[in-house]
Scaffold this motif. Structure first.
Motif, PDB file in Angstrom:
ATOM      1  N   ARG A 388       0.833  -1.205   0.000  1.00 56.14           N
ATOM      2  CA  ARG A 388       0.000   0.000   0.000  1.00 56.14           C
ATOM      3  C   ARG A 388       0.866   1.253   0.000  1.00 56.14           C
ATOM      4  NH1 ARG A 388      -4.704   0.277   4.380  1.00 56.14           N
ATOM      5  NH2 ARG A 388      -5.250  -1.568   3.144  1.00 56.14           N
ATOM      6  N   ARG A 389       1.912   1.251   0.804  1.00 53.34           N
ATOM      7  CA  ARG A 389       2.791   2.418   0.875  1.00 53.34           C
ATOM      8  C   ARG A 389       3.459   2.687  -0.471  1.00 53.34           C
ATOM      9  NH1 ARG A 389       5.731   0.746   4.654  1.00 53.34           N
ATOM     10  NH2 ARG A 389       7.712   0.247   3.656  1.00 53.34           N
ATOM     11  N   ASN A 390       3.838   1.635  -1.165  1.00 54.49           N
ATOM     12  CA  ASN A 390       4.489   1.822  -2.462  1.00 54.49           C
ATOM     13  C   ASN A 390       3.505   2.241  -3.545  1.00 54.49           C
ATOM     14  OD1 ASN A 390       7.553   0.989  -2.677  1.00 54.49           O
ATOM     15  ND2 ASN A 390       6.653  -0.335  -1.121  1.00 54.49           N
ATOM     16  N   ILE A 391       2.256   1.810  -3.430  1.00 52.51           N
ATOM     17  CA  ILE A 391       1.239   2.275  -4.387  1.00 52.51           C
ATOM     18  C   ILE A 391       1.058   3.785  -4.244  1.00 52.51           C
ATOM     19  CG2 ILE A 391      -1.222   2.208  -4.957  1.00 52.51           C
ATOM     20  CD1 ILE A 391      -1.179  -0.770  -4.246  1.00 52.51           C
ATOM     21  N   VAL A 392       0.936   4.258  -2.998  1.00 50.58           N
ATOM     22  CA  VAL A 392       0.810   5.693  -2.752  1.00 50.58           C
ATOM     23  C   VAL A 392       2.042   6.434  -3.262  1.00 50.58           C
ATOM     24  CG1 VAL A 392       0.605   7.460  -0.959  1.00 50.58           C
ATOM     25  CG2 VAL A 392      -0.724   5.348  -0.784  1.00 50.58           C
ATOM     26  N   ARG A 393       3.215   5.840  -3.036  1.00 52.36           N
ATOM     27  CA  ARG A 393       4.465   6.469  -3.496  1.00 52.36           C
ATOM     28  C   ARG A 393       4.467   6.643  -5.010  1.00 52.36           C
ATOM     29  NH1 ARG A 393       9.373   4.605  -5.504  1.00 52.36           N
ATOM     30  NH2 ARG A 393      11.194   5.872  -4.944  1.00 52.36           N
ATOM     31  N   GLU A 394       4.085   5.587  -5.731  1.00 52.66           N
ATOM     32  CA  GLU A 394       4.094   5.662  -7.201  1.00 52.66           C
ATOM     33  C   GLU A 394       3.042   6.637  -7.713  1.00 52.66           C
ATOM     34  OE1 GLU A 394       6.239   4.603  -9.239  1.00 52.66           O
ATOM     35  OE2 GLU A 394       7.401   3.421  -7.785  1.00 52.66           O
ATOM     36  N   LEU A 395       1.901   6.741  -7.015  1.00 56.07           N
ATOM     37  CA  LEU A 395       0.879   7.717  -7.413  1.00 56.07           C
ATOM     38  C   LEU A 395       1.395   9.144  -7.244  1.00 56.07           C
ATOM     39  CD1 LEU A 395      -2.488   6.198  -6.118  1.00 56.07           C
ATOM     40  CD2 LEU A 395      -1.835   6.660  -8.495  1.00 56.07           C
ATOM     41  N   ARG A 396       2.115   9.382  -6.165  1.00 56.42           N
ATOM     42  CA  ARG A 396       2.684  10.719  -5.956  1.00 56.42           C
ATOM     43  C   ARG A 396       3.715  11.051  -7.032  1.00 56.42           C
ATOM     44  NH1 ARG A 396       4.689  10.847   0.143  1.00 56.42           N
ATOM     45  NH2 ARG A 396       5.289  12.974  -0.496  1.00 56.42           N
ATOM     46  N   ILE A 397       4.529  10.059  -7.383  1.00 54.39           N
ATOM     47  CA  ILE A 397       5.511  10.275  -8.453  1.00 54.39           C
ATOM     48  C   ILE A 397       4.792  10.533  -9.776  1.00 54.39           C
ATOM     49  CG2 ILE A 397       7.315   9.157  -9.823  1.00 54.39           C
ATOM     50  CD1 ILE A 397       8.095   7.619  -7.272  1.00 54.39           C
ATOM     51  N   ALA A 398       3.748   9.744 -10.045  1.00 55.51           N
ATOM     52  CA  ALA A 398       3.000   9.908 -11.294  1.00 55.51           C
ATOM     53  C   ALA A 398       2.311  11.262 -11.344  1.00 55.51           C
ATOM     54  CB  ALA A 398       1.975   8.783 -11.433  1.00 55.51           C
ATOM     55  N   LEU A 399       1.786  11.717 -10.212  1.00 55.62           N
ATOM     56  CA  LEU A 399       1.131  13.025 -10.161  1.00 55.62           C
ATOM     57  C   LEU A 399       2.128  14.136 -10.477  1.00 55.62           C
ATOM     58  CD1 LEU A 399      -1.328  14.787  -9.516  1.00 55.62           C
ATOM     59  CD2 LEU A 399      -0.647  14.711  -7.095  1.00 55.62           C
ATOM     60  N   ALA A 400       3.320  14.060  -9.867  1.00 54.49           N
ATOM     61  CA  ALA A 400       4.339  15.086 -10.115  1.00 54.49           C
ATOM     62  C   ALA A 400       4.776  15.081 -11.577  1.00 54.49           C
ATOM     63  CB  ALA A 400       5.539  14.851  -9.203  1.00 54.49           C
ATOM     64  N   ASN A 401       5.050  13.873 -12.115  1.00 51.01           N
ATOM     65  CA  ASN A 401       5.460  13.785 -13.511  1.00 51.01           C
ATOM     66  C   ASN A 401       4.348  14.256 -14.450  1.00 51.01           C
ATOM     67  OD1 ASN A 401       7.962  12.748 -12.849  1.00 51.01           O
ATOM     68  ND2 ASN A 401       7.331  10.614 -13.073  1.00 51.01           N
ATOM     69  N   GLY A 402       3.118  13.862 -14.135  1.00 53.27           N
ATOM     70  CA  GLY A 402       1.997  14.240 -14.988  1.00 53.27           C
ATOM     71  C   GLY A 402       1.774  15.742 -15.017  1.00 53.27           C
ATOM     72  N   LEU A 403       1.916  16.386 -13.854  1.00 56.71           N
ATOM     73  CA  LEU A 403       1.743  17.839 -13.808  1.00 56.71           C
ATOM     74  C   LEU A 403       2.805  18.554 -14.634  1.00 56.71           C
ATOM     75  CD1 LEU A 403       0.810  18.367 -10.035  1.00 56.71           C
ATOM     76  CD2 LEU A 403      -0.674  18.749 -12.026  1.00 56.71           C
ATOM     77  N   VAL A 404       4.058  18.136 -14.471  1.00 60.72           N
ATOM     78  CA  VAL A 404       5.149  18.776 -15.210  1.00 60.72           C
ATOM     79  C   VAL A 404       4.989  18.556 -16.710  1.00 60.72           C
ATOM     80  CG1 VAL A 404       7.632  18.794 -15.618  1.00 60.72           C
ATOM     81  CG2 VAL A 404       6.756  18.662 -13.288  1.00 60.72           C
ATOM     82  N   LEU A 405       4.775  17.297 -17.111  1.00 58.98           N
ATOM     83  CA  LEU A 405       4.636  16.989 -18.534  1.00 58.98           C
ATOM     84  C   LEU A 405       3.376  17.636 -19.110  1.00 58.98           C
ATOM     85  CD1 LEU A 405       5.614  13.198 -18.470  1.00 58.98           C
ATOM     86  CD2 LEU A 405       6.979  15.092 -19.378  1.00 58.98           C
ATOM     87  N   GLY A 406       2.297  17.648 -18.316  1.00 60.36           N
ATOM     88  CA  GLY A 406       1.060  18.255 -18.789  1.00 60.36           C
ATOM     89  C   GLY A 406       1.221  19.743 -19.061  1.00 60.36           C
ATOM     90  N   VAL A 407       1.873  20.447 -18.143  1.00 65.23           N
ATOM     91  CA  VAL A 407       2.104  21.880 -18.333  1.00 65.23           C
ATOM     92  C   VAL A 407       2.965  22.124 -19.571  1.00 65.23           C
ATOM     93  CG1 VAL A 407       3.230  23.918 -17.356  1.00 65.23           C
ATOM     94  CG2 VAL A 407       1.776  22.485 -15.909  1.00 65.23           C
TER      95      VAL A 407
END
Length: 484
Positions: A388-407
């Protein structure tokens, strides 16, 4: 197996007249530097010179050239030789293609050479090897050939090989060697030293002695350095280390490798279901397993099968084509999602230009997460306690990457096409697909692992399909809702 009353230890090496070890002909650690390049690989010039000598019928020159080589280098030479010239080279080298060379060979190359030998020759070669190396030579042979080789072996060697072959493939039972040194705990250090010096049939390579009870259950280990530095009158039971890592005989070899890595083992006892000592595994065998398992996982992720350049072409085609056909089916499925939005694409053709960017970036992000997850599962870093902790970790990484790439893609698209709404749509789609990639990249391998399926084999297909479908659907769906 060496134990008191049965056989074994290593005698001291012979010495010369001045007390120095004698120089043994052909004893080298590696090929001479003139035959190796800077990466310790045989040079093309050396390989060509050996093959030219064989082609000219000058077997003596070929043998002279190969004579200084270590068995591992001879194996490399055979693997570097074209398949249609390999038999001639082996024939010219004769007994230089020893059991040690065969044990170092690639599986496919070794099978080719063994097919050209008589069962008696294979049996003679196998009898000189440790059990694990002999099993590696014999286990992949056809049943009839395997039986012929076993029939040609001595009773003791045949019994050891047949016992090892009875264990599952890639298990500790196949990997272990039966030759070891085991003593009872009541012996003194002096008695053990005398036993090691006087025995005539000891295994040649061992770093520790196993201490066993009356039922032959291992109760401790004692390193040779401890024995050599302790007073002779001390009981071996007082010197031994009682804590030890025992390997069940049916344990998968990948799990064995993980135990060696985790506990920094040099050797470990292998026990049967009743806890009796039946063999040992040494770190040199584990190094091969680590390399093999790591390579297998990488190749499975790509669907390339064994990925062996010596694998027969038809077998390679069949292996790769099966996964390519599966990928074709998933690609058709992803394309069908695009078909749902034909009218939107027809109104605004630039969508067809931009949508591969969303799906492609999502696929790359999903592959990154999947590779990390598969490796973590293989090395026991990702377990039920921290999933569970690693799922949350990967979601946070994906959110950060998605925001940067999206912008980045949103601003660029808005400026290039002069349409801010299109920039917002592709930015949101990039964010959504990156979150999907992060979530799918870890959930798919974990789910497959829970289902008993090797995540290295199947994860790529599911993750790629997921990111392609979500990439197309989110981008084209948002464009339709936005009214582009």
């Amino acid at each position: 197996m060496s134990e008191v009353g049965a056989s074994t230890p290593a005698t001291a090496p012979p010495v010369g007249p001045e007390g120095d070890p004698p120089e043994i002909e052909g004893s080298v650690l590696a090929a001479p530097r003139s035959q190796l390049d800077e990466d310790d690989r045989l040079t093309p010039e050396f390989v060509s010179s050996v093959l030219d000598a064989v082609e000219d019928g000058d077997s003596e020159r070929a043998r002279d050239l190969v004579a200084p080589l270590h068995p591992a280098d001879v194996a490399d030479l055979l693997e570097l030789t074209p398949s249609d010239r390999r038999a001639a080279l082996a024939a010219a080298l004769g007994d230089m293609v020893s059991a040690e060379v065969l044990s170092e060979l690639n599986d496919y190359v070794r099978d080719d050479l063994i097919d050209a030998l008589e069962p008696e020759q294979v049996a003679e070669l196998a009898a000189t090897l440790d059990t694990d190396d002999a099993v590696a030579i014999i286990e992949d042979m056809e049943d009839a050939d395997q039986q012929a080789v076993l029939d040609a072996m001595g009773p003791e060697d045949r019994a050891a090989i047949e016992s090892a072959l009875a264990y599952p493939e890639e298990s500790a039972g196949r990997l272990m060697q039966r030759d070891l040194v085991a003593v009872p705990q009541h012996m003194t250090v002096g008695q053990v030293i005398d036993y090691l010096r006087d025995s005539d049939n000891l295994t040649t390579d061992f770093w520790e002695i196993f201490v066993v009870d009356e039922s032959h259950h291992p109760i401790g280990t004692c390193q040779l350095s401890w024995i050599l530095t302790c007073p002779r009158g001390v009981s071996i039971g007082d010197v031994m280390k009682r804590e030890q890592t025992l390997i069940p005989v049916d344990m998968d070899q990948e799990e064995v490798a993980l135990r060696f890595q985790k506990y920094a083992l040099i050797s470990a006892a292998v026990v049967d279901a009743s806890g009796r000592l039946v063999g040992m595994i040494t770190v040199d065998d584990i190094l091969h397993i680590v390399q093999q398992e790591a390579g297998e996982d990488i190749l499975r992720l790509s669907g390339a099968g064994d990925g062996d350049i010596n694998q027969p072409i038809l077998l390679t085609v069949r292996t790769r084509l099966s996964w390519l056909v599966v990928n074709l089916g998933t690609a058709i499925f992803a394309a069908s999602v695009v078909g749902l939005f034909q009218e939107t694409i027809a109104k605004y053709v630039v969508l067809a230009v931009l949508m591969p960017i969303v799906s492609g970036m999502g696929g790359n992000a999903g592959t990154q997460t999947m590779a990390v997850a598969v490796r973590a599962l293989a090395t026991n870093q990702l377990t039920s306690s921290n999933t569970r902790r690693n799922i949350v970790r990967e979601l946070r990484i994906a959110l950060a990457n998605g925001l940067v790439l999206g912008v980045l893609i949103g601003v660029a698209t808005g400026l290039i096409y002069g349409n801010p709404d299109l920039g917002i749509v592709i930015a949101l789609a990039m964010l959504i697909n990156n979150l999907t990639a992060g979530l799918g990249g870890i959930l798919v391998p974990v789910a497959l692992e829970k289902a008993g399926v090797d995540p290295a084999v199947s994860s790529a297909v599911f993750v790629t399909t997921l990111t392609d479908v979500m990439g197309f659907f989110s981008f084209l769906g948002l464009a339709t809702v936005w009214g582009l």
